[in-house]
Design a protein around this motif. Sequence first.
Motif, PDB file in Angstrom:
ATOM      1  N   GLY A 160       8.920  14.838  27.913  1.00 25.07           N
ATOM      2  CA  GLY A 160       7.600  14.263  26.969  1.00 25.07           C
ATOM      3  C   GLY A 160       6.587  15.098  26.673  1.00 25.07           C
ATOM      4  O   GLY A 160       5.654  14.586  25.911  1.00 25.07           O
ATOM      5  N   ARG A 161       6.597  16.138  27.454  1.00 23.41           N
ATOM      6  CA  ARG A 161       5.336  17.100  27.210  1.00 23.41           C
ATOM      7  C   ARG A 161       5.679  18.018  26.063  1.00 23.41           C
ATOM      8  O   ARG A 161       6.448  18.784  26.260  1.00 23.41           O
ATOM      9  N   GLN A 162       4.831  18.472  25.233  1.00 20.41           N
ATOM     10  CA  GLN A 162       4.889  19.406  24.166  1.00 20.41           C
ATOM     11  C   GLN A 162       4.213  20.622  24.555  1.00 20.41           C
ATOM     12  O   GLN A 162       3.334  20.582  25.424  1.00 20.41           O
ATOM     13  N   VAL A 163       4.796  21.667  23.776  1.00 19.99           N
ATOM     14  CA  VAL A 163       4.025  22.986  24.008  1.00 19.99           C
ATOM     15  C   VAL A 163       2.572  22.799  23.280  1.00 19.99           C
ATOM     16  O   VAL A 163       2.523  22.083  22.285  1.00 19.99           O
ATOM     17  N   HIS A 164       1.613  23.087  23.928  1.00 20.91           N
ATOM     18  CA  HIS A 164       0.281  22.968  23.279  1.00 20.91           C
ATOM     19  C   HIS A 164      -0.531  24.444  23.163  1.00 20.91           C
ATOM     20  O   HIS A 164      -0.529  25.120  24.064  1.00 20.91           O
ATOM     21  N   ILE A 165      -0.921  24.683  21.881  1.00 18.48           N
ATOM     22  CA  ILE A 165      -1.577  26.054  21.751  1.00 18.48           C
ATOM     23  C   ILE A 165      -3.086  25.482  21.560  1.00 18.48           C
ATOM     24  O   ILE A 165      -3.425  24.973  20.464  1.00 18.48           O
ATOM     25  N   ASP A 166      -3.842  25.575  22.613  1.00 20.99           N
ATOM     26  CA  ASP A 166      -5.213  25.200  22.558  1.00 20.99           C
ATOM     27  C   ASP A 166      -6.157  26.238  22.103  1.00 20.99           C
ATOM     28  O   ASP A 166      -6.280  27.372  22.518  1.00 20.99           O
ATOM     29  N   GLN A 167      -6.849  26.008  20.949  1.00 21.71           N
ATOM     30  CA  GLN A 167      -7.917  27.004  20.198  1.00 21.71           C
ATOM     31  C   GLN A 167      -8.976  27.277  21.027  1.00 21.71           C
ATOM     32  O   GLN A 167      -9.437  28.162  21.178  1.00 21.71           O
ATOM     33  N   ARG A 168      -9.612  26.204  21.559  1.00 25.92           N
ATOM     34  CA  ARG A 168     -10.746  26.157  22.461  1.00 25.92           C
ATOM     35  C   ARG A 168     -10.536  27.296  23.639  1.00 25.92           C
ATOM     36  O   ARG A 168     -11.339  28.053  23.797  1.00 25.92           O
ATOM     37  N   ALA A 169      -9.402  27.037  24.313  1.00 30.80           N
ATOM     38  CA  ALA A 169      -9.136  27.783  25.276  1.00 30.80           C
ATOM     39  C   ALA A 169      -8.474  29.133  25.222  1.00 30.80           C
ATOM     40  O   ALA A 169      -8.349  29.949  26.180  1.00 30.80           O
ATOM     41  N   ALA A 170      -8.124  29.653  23.889  1.00 34.62           N
ATOM     42  CA  ALA A 170      -7.488  30.475  23.460  1.00 34.62           C
ATOM     43  C   ALA A 170      -6.170  30.784  24.427  1.00 34.62           C
ATOM     44  O   ALA A 170      -5.862  31.920  24.947  1.00 34.62           O
TER      45      ALA A 170
ATOM     46  N   ALA B 125       0.787  -1.246   0.407  1.00 33.60           N
ATOM     47  CA  ALA B 125       0.005   0.052  -0.042  1.00 33.60           C
ATOM     48  C   ALA B 125       0.799   1.150  -0.130  1.00 33.60           C
ATOM     49  O   ALA B 125       1.782   1.392   0.727  1.00 33.60           O
ATOM     50  N   PRO B 126       0.822   2.210  -0.812  1.00 34.60           N
ATOM     51  CA  PRO B 126       1.409   3.308  -0.859  1.00 34.60           C
ATOM     52  C   PRO B 126       1.071   4.290   0.502  1.00 34.60           C
ATOM     53  O   PRO B 126       0.363   3.997   0.970  1.00 34.60           O
ATOM     54  N   ASP B 127       2.375   5.113   0.848  1.00 32.87           N
ATOM     55  CA  ASP B 127       2.260   5.953   2.020  1.00 32.87           C
ATOM     56  C   ASP B 127       1.174   6.900   1.804  1.00 32.87           C
ATOM     57  O   ASP B 127       0.895   7.729   0.392  1.00 32.87           O
ATOM     58  N   ALA B 128      -0.121   6.943   2.427  1.00 29.48           N
ATOM     59  CA  ALA B 128      -1.105   8.089   2.178  1.00 29.48           C
ATOM     60  C   ALA B 128      -0.843   9.306   2.390  1.00 29.48           C
ATOM     61  O   ALA B 128      -1.724  10.164   2.377  1.00 29.48           O
ATOM     62  N   THR B 129       0.307   9.605   3.006  1.00 30.46           N
ATOM     63  CA  THR B 129       0.610  10.986   3.466  1.00 30.46           C
ATOM     64  C   THR B 129       0.862  12.046   2.162  1.00 30.46           C
ATOM     65  O   THR B 129       1.327  11.703   1.251  1.00 30.46           O
ATOM     66  N   ILE B 130       0.161  13.306   2.489  1.00 26.13           N
ATOM     67  CA  ILE B 130       0.145  14.067   1.183  1.00 26.13           C
ATOM     68  C   ILE B 130       1.161  15.269   1.622  1.00 26.13           C
ATOM     69  O   ILE B 130       1.204  15.539   2.734  1.00 26.13           O
ATOM     70  N   ARG B 131       2.078  15.435   0.594  1.00 26.49           N
ATOM     71  CA  ARG B 131       3.381  16.093   1.052  1.00 26.49           C
ATOM     72  C   ARG B 131       2.897  17.673   0.019  1.00 26.49           C
ATOM     73  O   ARG B 131       2.755  17.354  -1.036  1.00 26.49           O
ATOM     74  N   LEU B 132       3.394  18.830   0.604  1.00 28.54           N
ATOM     75  CA  LEU B 132       3.325  20.064  -0.102  1.00 28.54           C
ATOM     76  C   LEU B 132       4.611  20.789   0.116  1.00 28.54           C
ATOM     77  O   LEU B 132       5.026  20.741   1.045  1.00 28.54           O
ATOM     78  N   PHE B 133       4.938  21.435  -0.992  1.00 28.10           N
ATOM     79  CA  PHE B 133       6.282  22.152  -0.637  1.00 28.10           C
ATOM     80  C   PHE B 133       6.054  23.515  -1.163  1.00 28.10           C
ATOM     81  O   PHE B 133       5.190  23.734  -1.839  1.00 28.10           O
ATOM     82  N   ASP B 134       6.909  24.348  -0.596  1.00 25.05           N
ATOM     83  CA  ASP B 134       6.578  25.913  -0.568  1.00 25.05           C
ATOM     84  C   ASP B 134       5.142  26.365  -0.583  1.00 25.05           C
ATOM     85  O   ASP B 134       4.521  26.901  -1.373  1.00 25.05           O
ATOM     86  N   ALA B 135       4.509  25.785   0.624  1.00 22.02           N
ATOM     87  CA  ALA B 135       3.114  26.024   0.863  1.00 22.02           C
ATOM     88  C   ALA B 135       2.847  27.095   1.490  1.00 22.02           C
ATOM     89  O   ALA B 135       3.248  27.514   2.590  1.00 22.02           O
ATOM     90  N   ARG B 136       1.393  27.772   1.355  1.00 21.71           N
ATOM     91  CA  ARG B 136       0.982  28.736   2.099  1.00 21.71           C
ATOM     92  C   ARG B 136      -0.471  28.059   2.409  1.00 21.71           C
ATOM     93  O   ARG B 136      -1.249  27.462   1.591  1.00 21.71           O
ATOM     94  N   MET B 137      -0.640  28.043   3.821  1.00 16.95           N
ATOM     95  CA  MET B 137      -1.858  27.402   4.296  1.00 16.95           C
ATOM     96  C   MET B 137      -2.511  28.299   5.166  1.00 16.95           C
ATOM     97  O   MET B 137      -2.055  29.176   5.852  1.00 16.95           O
ATOM     98  N   THR B 138      -3.945  28.214   5.204  1.00 13.48           N
ATOM     99  CA  THR B 138      -4.517  28.967   6.085  1.00 13.48           C
ATOM    100  C   THR B 138      -5.428  27.923   7.063  1.00 13.48           C
ATOM    101  O   THR B 138      -6.008  27.003   6.336  1.00 13.48           O
ATOM    102  N   LEU B 139      -5.659  28.145   8.392  1.00 10.39           N
ATOM    103  CA  LEU B 139      -6.387  27.346   9.168  1.00 10.39           C
ATOM    104  C   LEU B 139      -7.465  28.270   9.698  1.00 10.39           C
ATOM    105  O   LEU B 139      -7.139  29.538  10.286  1.00 10.39           O
ATOM    106  N   TYR B 140      -8.850  27.801   9.766  1.00  8.87           N
ATOM    107  CA  TYR B 140      -9.734  28.483  10.098  1.00  8.87           C
ATOM    108  C   TYR B 140     -10.467  27.734  11.542  1.00  8.87           C
ATOM    109  O   TYR B 140     -10.966  26.693  11.041  1.00  8.87           O
ATOM    110  N   PRO B 141      -9.816  28.102  12.678  1.00  6.95           N
ATOM    111  CA  PRO B 141     -10.055  26.850  13.869  1.00  6.95           C
ATOM    112  C   PRO B 141     -11.757  26.903  14.069  1.00  6.95           C
ATOM    113  O   PRO B 141     -12.276  28.073  14.332  1.00  6.95           O
ATOM    114  N   GLU B 142     -12.143  25.811  14.345  1.00  8.17           N
ATOM    115  CA  GLU B 142     -13.649  25.824  14.359  1.00  8.17           C
ATOM    116  C   GLU B 142     -13.856  26.192  16.003  1.00  8.17           C
ATOM    117  O   GLU B 142     -14.993  26.800  16.187  1.00  8.17           O
ATOM    118  N   ALA B 143     -12.881  26.117  16.925  1.00 11.58           N
ATOM    119  CA  ALA B 143     -13.173  26.344  18.317  1.00 11.58           C
ATOM    120  C   ALA B 143     -12.903  27.950  18.568  1.00 11.58           C
ATOM    121  O   ALA B 143     -13.138  28.648  19.544  1.00 11.58           O
TER     122      ALA B 143
END
Length: 186
Positions: free
Chosen positions: A125-135, A29-47
């Motif tokens: 083992g804990r990462q930085v977490h940017i929580d959208q719901r709690a802002a 099975a091929p790797d299902a990961t989608i890769r983008l290069f030199d990408a501009r992305m926009t996120l509209y968080p639901e929370a």
Amino acid sequence: MFRWALLALALVLATLVALTLLPDRRAEAPDATIRLFDARMTLYPEADPDAVWTFNVPEAAYDPSTETTTLFDLRDGARTEGGVVDFTLSGAEVVIDRNDDLRGDQLQAVLQADGLELDMEGRDGRQVHIDQRAARFAVPRATITGDGLDGIYEDMRIAFDFTEFEAGGPGTVGFATFEAERGRSD
């Protein structure tokens, strides 16, 4: 007749043994990961529907099995609210999870209104977490620098606009240095 039936059974068994010894010809099975290069992305968080995040990255990868997007070498990320950038974000590897929250081992944010720099670091083992719901940022170890302020804090939780701030707890370390101007006495 019995001899022919026995011969047919032996022939079928020999064929089955030969088939089991053949190499497996199933396609991988091929790797299902989608890769983008030199990408501009926009996120509209639901929370956080008033916020818009923009990211410019040399590489991004989306993994549909975990519903996560990984941004590599993020140097130009920003959160905008009401058309105004409130803070910028950078980091070597930032993961956006299925809840639109951002996570990483080492992230940097700059609060545009005050010019405060927030260097956020994961620990134990804990990462930085940017929580959208709690802002808010949840940061195992943070260094804040800016106009008259230098501080290092552990187990920090801070609102996106820096108006709410909690740090510390049992066994944590923190210090801050503030510079204040002296008022003139007339």
